[in-house]
Design a protein around this motif. Structure first.
Motif, PDB file in Angstrom:
ATOM      1  N   ILE A 203      43.623  47.965  52.982  1.00 54.47           N
ATOM      2  CA  ILE A 203      44.691  48.900  52.717  1.00 54.47           C
ATOM      3  C   ILE A 203      45.988  48.282  52.797  1.00 54.47           C
ATOM      4  O   ILE A 203      47.011  48.599  52.137  1.00 54.47           O
ATOM      5  CB  ILE A 203      44.707  49.856  53.930  1.00 54.47           C
ATOM      6  CG1 ILE A 203      43.430  50.722  53.796  1.00 54.47           C
ATOM      7  CG2 ILE A 203      45.881  50.868  53.946  1.00 54.47           C
ATOM      8  CD1 ILE A 203      43.185  51.956  54.954  1.00 54.47           C
ATOM      9  N   LYS A 204      46.336  47.073  53.675  1.00 50.21           N
ATOM     10  CA  LYS A 204      47.547  46.529  53.856  1.00 50.21           C
ATOM     11  C   LYS A 204      47.749  45.764  52.344  1.00 50.21           C
ATOM     12  O   LYS A 204      49.000  45.878  51.908  1.00 50.21           O
ATOM     13  CB  LYS A 204      47.521  45.401  54.798  1.00 50.21           C
ATOM     14  CG  LYS A 204      47.456  45.967  56.174  1.00 50.21           C
ATOM     15  CD  LYS A 204      47.584  44.811  57.315  1.00 50.21           C
ATOM     16  CE  LYS A 204      47.712  45.167  58.694  1.00 50.21           C
ATOM     17  NZ  LYS A 204      47.601  44.011  59.698  1.00 50.21           N
ATOM     18  N   GLY A 205      46.720  45.069  51.858  1.00 52.51           N
ATOM     19  CA  GLY A 205      46.891  44.435  50.570  1.00 52.51           C
ATOM     20  C   GLY A 205      47.141  45.493  49.446  1.00 52.51           C
ATOM     21  O   GLY A 205      47.978  45.164  48.630  1.00 52.51           O
ATOM     22  N   ALA A 206      46.481  46.694  49.482  1.00 56.65           N
ATOM     23  CA  ALA A 206      46.848  47.661  48.562  1.00 56.65           C
ATOM     24  C   ALA A 206      48.422  48.119  48.452  1.00 56.65           C
ATOM     25  O   ALA A 206      49.209  48.281  47.396  1.00 56.65           O
ATOM     26  CB  ALA A 206      45.851  48.915  48.544  1.00 56.65           C
ATOM     27  N   VAL A 207      48.868  48.394  49.730  1.00 58.06           N
ATOM     28  CA  VAL A 207      50.139  48.855  49.853  1.00 58.06           C
ATOM     29  C   VAL A 207      51.156  47.765  49.433  1.00 58.06           C
ATOM     30  O   VAL A 207      52.254  48.200  48.789  1.00 58.06           O
ATOM     31  CB  VAL A 207      50.389  49.017  51.515  1.00 58.06           C
ATOM     32  CG1 VAL A 207      51.863  49.034  51.552  1.00 58.06           C
ATOM     33  CG2 VAL A 207      49.683  50.420  51.912  1.00 58.06           C
ATOM     34  N   GLU A 208      50.932  46.454  49.767  1.00 61.16           N
ATOM     35  CA  GLU A 208      51.927  45.346  49.404  1.00 61.16           C
ATOM     36  C   GLU A 208      51.892  45.176  47.853  1.00 61.16           C
ATOM     37  O   GLU A 208      52.996  44.882  47.274  1.00 61.16           O
ATOM     38  CB  GLU A 208      51.356  44.263  49.983  1.00 61.16           C
ATOM     39  CG  GLU A 208      51.507  43.942  51.607  1.00 61.16           C
ATOM     40  CD  GLU A 208      53.079  43.796  51.983  1.00 61.16           C
ATOM     41  OE1 GLU A 208      53.909  43.634  51.144  1.00 61.16           O
ATOM     42  OE2 GLU A 208      53.157  44.255  53.126  1.00 61.16           O
ATOM     43  N   LEU A 209      50.813  45.532  47.195  1.00 58.72           N
ATOM     44  CA  LEU A 209      50.649  45.278  45.765  1.00 58.72           C
ATOM     45  C   LEU A 209      51.488  46.419  45.002  1.00 58.72           C
ATOM     46  O   LEU A 209      52.347  45.868  44.114  1.00 58.72           O
ATOM     47  CB  LEU A 209      49.221  45.464  45.342  1.00 58.72           C
ATOM     48  CG  LEU A 209      48.448  44.152  45.409  1.00 58.72           C
ATOM     49  CD1 LEU A 209      46.823  44.676  45.030  1.00 58.72           C
ATOM     50  CD2 LEU A 209      48.782  43.127  44.523  1.00 58.72           C
ATOM     51  N   LEU A 210      51.552  47.658  45.586  1.00 58.37           N
ATOM     52  CA  LEU A 210      52.041  48.760  44.990  1.00 58.37           C
ATOM     53  C   LEU A 210      53.581  48.802  45.280  1.00 58.37           C
ATOM     54  O   LEU A 210      54.488  48.638  44.536  1.00 58.37           O
ATOM     55  CB  LEU A 210      51.644  50.025  45.539  1.00 58.37           C
ATOM     56  CG  LEU A 210      50.343  50.183  45.033  1.00 58.37           C
ATOM     57  CD1 LEU A 210      49.863  51.655  45.857  1.00 58.37           C
ATOM     58  CD2 LEU A 210      50.338  50.609  43.592  1.00 58.37           C
ATOM     59  N   GLN A 211      54.000  47.958  46.720  1.00 58.35           N
ATOM     60  CA  GLN A 211      55.461  47.919  46.845  1.00 58.35           C
ATOM     61  C   GLN A 211      56.000  46.583  46.162  1.00 58.35           C
ATOM     62  O   GLN A 211      57.190  46.567  45.906  1.00 58.35           O
ATOM     63  CB  GLN A 211      55.488  47.905  48.338  1.00 58.35           C
ATOM     64  CG  GLN A 211      55.334  49.005  49.438  1.00 58.35           C
ATOM     65  CD  GLN A 211      55.407  49.003  50.666  1.00 58.35           C
ATOM     66  OE1 GLN A 211      55.417  48.017  51.281  1.00 58.35           O
ATOM     67  NE2 GLN A 211      55.772  50.110  51.235  1.00 58.35           N
TER      68      GLN A 211
ATOM     69  N   GLU B   1      46.922  49.235  38.904  1.00 55.10           N
ATOM     70  CA  GLU B   1      46.159  48.584  39.725  1.00 55.10           C
ATOM     71  C   GLU B   1      44.777  48.431  39.760  1.00 55.10           C
ATOM     72  O   GLU B   1      44.213  47.745  39.781  1.00 55.10           O
ATOM     73  CB  GLU B   1      46.788  48.438  41.287  1.00 55.10           C
ATOM     74  CG  GLU B   1      48.259  47.818  41.244  1.00 55.10           C
ATOM     75  CD  GLU B   1      48.610  46.536  40.913  1.00 55.10           C
ATOM     76  OE1 GLU B   1      47.522  45.762  41.186  1.00 55.10           O
ATOM     77  OE2 GLU B   1      49.634  46.249  40.355  1.00 55.10           O
ATOM     78  N   ILE B   2      44.432  49.843  39.775  1.00 50.97           N
ATOM     79  CA  ILE B   2      42.797  50.117  39.743  1.00 50.97           C
ATOM     80  C   ILE B   2      42.429  49.458  38.434  1.00 50.97           C
ATOM     81  O   ILE B   2      41.201  49.176  38.420  1.00 50.97           O
ATOM     82  CB  ILE B   2      42.815  51.590  39.778  1.00 50.97           C
ATOM     83  CG1 ILE B   2      42.949  52.152  41.212  1.00 50.97           C
ATOM     84  CG2 ILE B   2      41.310  51.976  39.260  1.00 50.97           C
ATOM     85  CD1 ILE B   2      42.928  53.598  41.078  1.00 50.97           C
ATOM     86  N   ASP B   3      42.920  49.624  37.263  1.00 51.59           N
ATOM     87  CA  ASP B   3      42.536  49.162  36.012  1.00 51.59           C
ATOM     88  C   ASP B   3      42.339  47.645  36.040  1.00 51.59           C
ATOM     89  O   ASP B   3      41.382  47.264  35.343  1.00 51.59           O
ATOM     90  CB  ASP B   3      43.512  49.303  34.836  1.00 51.59           C
ATOM     91  CG  ASP B   3      43.569  50.903  34.307  1.00 51.59           C
ATOM     92  OD1 ASP B   3      42.554  51.751  34.939  1.00 51.59           O
ATOM     93  OD2 ASP B   3      44.621  51.277  33.976  1.00 51.59           O
ATOM     94  N   LYS B   4      42.914  46.995  36.938  1.00 50.65           N
ATOM     95  CA  LYS B   4      42.853  45.449  36.963  1.00 50.65           C
ATOM     96  C   LYS B   4      41.608  45.164  37.734  1.00 50.65           C
ATOM     97  O   LYS B   4      41.084  43.843  37.648  1.00 50.65           O
ATOM     98  CB  LYS B   4      43.838  44.837  37.914  1.00 50.65           C
ATOM     99  CG  LYS B   4      45.436  45.044  37.139  1.00 50.65           C
ATOM    100  CD  LYS B   4      46.471  44.391  37.734  1.00 50.65           C
ATOM    101  CE  LYS B   4      47.823  44.520  37.425  1.00 50.65           C
ATOM    102  NZ  LYS B   4      48.806  44.086  38.502  1.00 50.65           N
ATOM    103  N   VAL B   5      40.871  46.069  38.420  1.00 54.26           N
ATOM    104  CA  VAL B   5      39.759  45.673  39.040  1.00 54.26           C
ATOM    105  C   VAL B   5      38.612  46.429  38.641  1.00 54.26           C
ATOM    106  O   VAL B   5      37.389  46.405  39.382  1.00 54.26           O
ATOM    107  CB  VAL B   5      39.925  45.694  40.612  1.00 54.26           C
ATOM    108  CG1 VAL B   5      40.941  44.915  41.088  1.00 54.26           C
ATOM    109  CG2 VAL B   5      40.337  47.334  41.240  1.00 54.26           C
ATOM    110  N   THR B   6      38.641  47.315  37.707  1.00 58.41           N
ATOM    111  CA  THR B   6      37.516  48.046  37.241  1.00 58.41           C
ATOM    112  C   THR B   6      36.848  47.515  35.978  1.00 58.41           C
ATOM    113  O   THR B   6      37.411  47.820  34.704  1.00 58.41           O
ATOM    114  CB  THR B   6      37.830  49.495  37.002  1.00 58.41           C
ATOM    115  OG1 THR B   6      39.202  49.668  36.089  1.00 58.41           O
ATOM    116  CG2 THR B   6      38.311  50.360  38.227  1.00 58.41           C
TER     117      THR B   6
END
Length: 263
Positions: free
Chosen positions: A209-217, A226-231
């Motif tokens: 979750i921390k990683g997801a937040v940092e990516l978006l911020q 970001e979802i598209d990058k890992v699907t």
């Protein structure tokens, strides 16, 4: 600058804990008031002033925060209004669903003076200086608004909103803490089912979750980008996402948020 916090429950206590981590107030400049002496013991240990008398807590303070349950706000304000200096002190009321009109009516002394009032809705992450706080500077001057906004920015992020948006802010950010915790619990339990020990699963989920937040911020992208990058087409991530959506994941989140605004 001297501050009193009236109400040392979950929200009031978290507020004090967070403020003590900043350089805006020293411990001796904060007074915590609560009718239950055992609740005050830990704040004594943290170096703050404490009292069981709300009126005593108000004296000589620059800012007074009332952080109590909504049904207690009227009685608390009635008990302190004669001790407040409306020309000098700033009052911040932290209580969901209590209107500024009611507060100003309860505080009316009949002398024509209006209190310097702000409404605030933080969340319990304020204890770790990570709150999302919504502010309504009801009767504050621009300078006073900046002062209050600066205090809440020191313990997270503050957003000035219209009063009509406080209910939405409450369900999205204050109730949202509980919703996020529920996801952590669910994902952690899922982690146990697929083979991890419980504590390890929780740590993995929290770091993710921390990683997801940092990516978006960091990049300001929409989450879907970001979802598209890992699907990967035909991959496991899209399968997992689609299973969650078949179970109503997005719809359930939206319905929960909307339910949180209902009286």
């Amino acid at each position: 600058m001297k501050l009193s916090v009236i109400g040392a429950g979950a929200m009031g206590g978290a507020t004090v804990e967070g403020l003590l981590k900043t350089d805006i107030f020293s411990a001796q400049d904060i007074t915590v008031a609560d009718p239950y002496e055992p609740v005050l013991h830990r704040f004594n240990q943290l170096g703050t002033q404490t009292t069981t008398c709300n009126a005593e807590a108000v004296a000589d303070k620059d800012i007074v925060m009332v952080v109590v349950k909504p049904w207690l706000v009227e009685s608390v304000l009635e008990g302190i209004k004669d001790k407040m200096d409306y020309c000098r002190q700033i009052l911040v009321v932290v209580a969901a669903g209590v209107s500024s009109d009611d507060i100003l009516r309860w505080l009316d002394k009949g002398d024509g003076h209006t209190p310097k009032l702000a409404l605030a809705i933080p969340n319990t992450a304020i204890a770790q200086c990570k709150s999302m706080t919504f502010l309504v500077p009801v009767t504050l001057s621009p300078e006073e608004k900046d002062t209050v906004c600066g205090i809440f920015n020191s313990v997270g992020k503050a957003m000035i909103v219209e009063e009509r948006m406080l209910a939405a802010g409450t369900t999205l950010a204050s109730c949202g803490i509980a919703y996020a915790m529920r996801y952590v619990r669910a994902a952690s339990e899922g982690g146990v089912e697929i083979g991890f020990k419980a504590d390890d699963a929780k740590d993995i989920v929290l770091q993710t979750i921390k990683g997801a937040v940092e990516l978006l911020q960091a990049n300001g992208n929409h989450p879907e980008a970001e979802i598209d990058k890992v699907t990967t087409p035909g991959g496991v991530t899209i399968r997992g996402l689609n299973e969650m959506e078949h179970a109503g994941f997005t719809s359930a989140v939206i319905r929960g948020l909307k339910a949180g605004m209902k009286n």
